[in-house]
Design an enzyme around this catalytic site. Structure first.
Site, PDB file in Angstrom:
ATOM      1  N   SER A  33     -76.723  95.986 -37.309  1.00  0.00           N
ATOM      2  CA  SER A  33     -75.804  96.884 -38.011  1.00  0.00           C
ATOM      3  C   SER A  33     -74.772  97.417 -37.031  1.00  0.00           C
ATOM      4  CB  SER A  33     -76.615  98.002 -38.678  1.00  0.00           C
ATOM      5  OG  SER A  33     -75.803  98.754 -39.550  1.00  0.00           O
ATOM      6  N   ASN A  34     -74.116  98.516 -37.363  1.00  0.00           N
ATOM      7  CA  ASN A  34     -73.125  99.118 -36.461  1.00  0.00           C
ATOM      8  C   ASN A  34     -73.148 100.633 -36.608  1.00  0.00           C
ATOM      9  OD1 ASN A  34     -71.071  99.956 -38.519  1.00  0.00           O
ATOM     10  ND2 ASN A  34     -71.154  97.771 -38.958  1.00  0.00           N
ATOM     11  N   HIS A  35     -72.281 101.299 -35.839  1.00  0.00           N
ATOM     12  CA  HIS A  35     -72.335 102.768 -35.734  1.00  0.00           C
ATOM     13  C   HIS A  35     -71.603 103.517 -36.837  1.00  0.00           C
ATOM     14  CE1 HIS A  35     -74.349 102.936 -31.938  1.00  0.00           C
ATOM     15  NE2 HIS A  35     -73.432 102.205 -31.333  1.00  0.00           N
TER      16      HIS A  35
END
Ligand code: CTP
Ligand code: CA
Length: 225
Positions: A33-35
């Protein structure tokens, strides 16, 4: 008499917003995923609802409450997000603020991957569908106004211009997410509004402020169109 359109410039309009990250599974217990916090996308959905629009928010996993007065669809992967977006059409305005994972793991393991003599696994990736580009090129189902975001760490405006052309959207909100800017996860945002023939840089302000100003601008654009 007071004009009802003044406080509610998007009354009668349907607005679709994507927000948050997507999660791409590796195995039943792991993902990539990402931030993205979802703060900017959620703020836009809320501002659009406050402007009188009928709003659907399609969001990846975030730790934010669902905005009041908004229909919220929770998804995980990019492919789920595309399906939910297509199901939410038609819309007059679509704002794609989600940080969609560009790639997913080519073959998701049915069971949890185990450590073993073979050493760490190698993951192969395939590209996810581009949700914004798909909807911007949707023919008769294309929303009248299609707005993208561009998360960039360098050459912010030049990269945003290229994205605008490549994806076929009407407006790109470009933001600098380089380390140290505090944009990813933070409460403030410095954005550049990029159209095919203009660039406007807005003062750094809260994500709620960006959302309200963007909604006001979209209401003006759709009224003129
Ligand atoms: N976007 C999308 N679906 C994807 C990737 C991106 O809808 N699979 C949308 C984002 O929501 C955003 C815009 O496209 O509105 C730009 O996303 P960004 O990640 O900045 O651009 P990419 O085209 O993915 O290019 P890159 O990450 O390589 O810079
Ligand atoms: Ca991307």
């Amino acid at each position: 008499m007071k004009d009802p359109a003044v406080g509610h410039p998007l009354k009668g309009k349907r607005v679709l917003v994507t927000s948050g990250p997507t999660r791409e599974p590796i195995d039943p217990v792991r993902y990539i995923s990402n931030h993205s916090s979802g703060k900017q996308g959620h703020a836009i959905a809320k501002a659009a609802a406050e402007a009188g629009a009928e709003v659907t928010l399609v969001t990846g996993p975030v730790s934010l409450a669902d905005p009041v007065g908004v229909t919220v669809v929770h998804v995980e992967s990019a492919r789920d997000m595309l399906a939910a977006v297509e199901a939410a059409l038609p819309a007059d305005i679509a704002v794609f603020a989600a940080a969609v994972a560009d790639w997913r793991v080519a073959s998701v393991a049915d069971n949890k991957l185990k450590k073993g003599a073979g050493g760490p696994p190698s993951l192969a990736f395939v590209e996810n569908p581009d949700i914004l580009a798909t909807i911007a090129k949707h023919g008769s189902k294309r929303p009248q106004l299609v707005v993208g975001f561009a998360a960039e760490t360098e050459a912010v405006v030049d990269n945003a211009r290229a994205k605008l052309a490549r994806k076929g959207c009407d407006l790109i909100v470009a933001n600098d997410v380089a380390p140290g800017t505090g944009t990813f996860g933070g409460d403030a945002n410095t954005v550049h509004l990029v159209t095919p023939d203009s660039v406007e840089t807005w003062d750094r302000q809260s994500k709620d402020g960006v959302a309200r100003a963007l909604v006001t601008r979209l209401a003006e654009m759709i009224a003129k169109a």
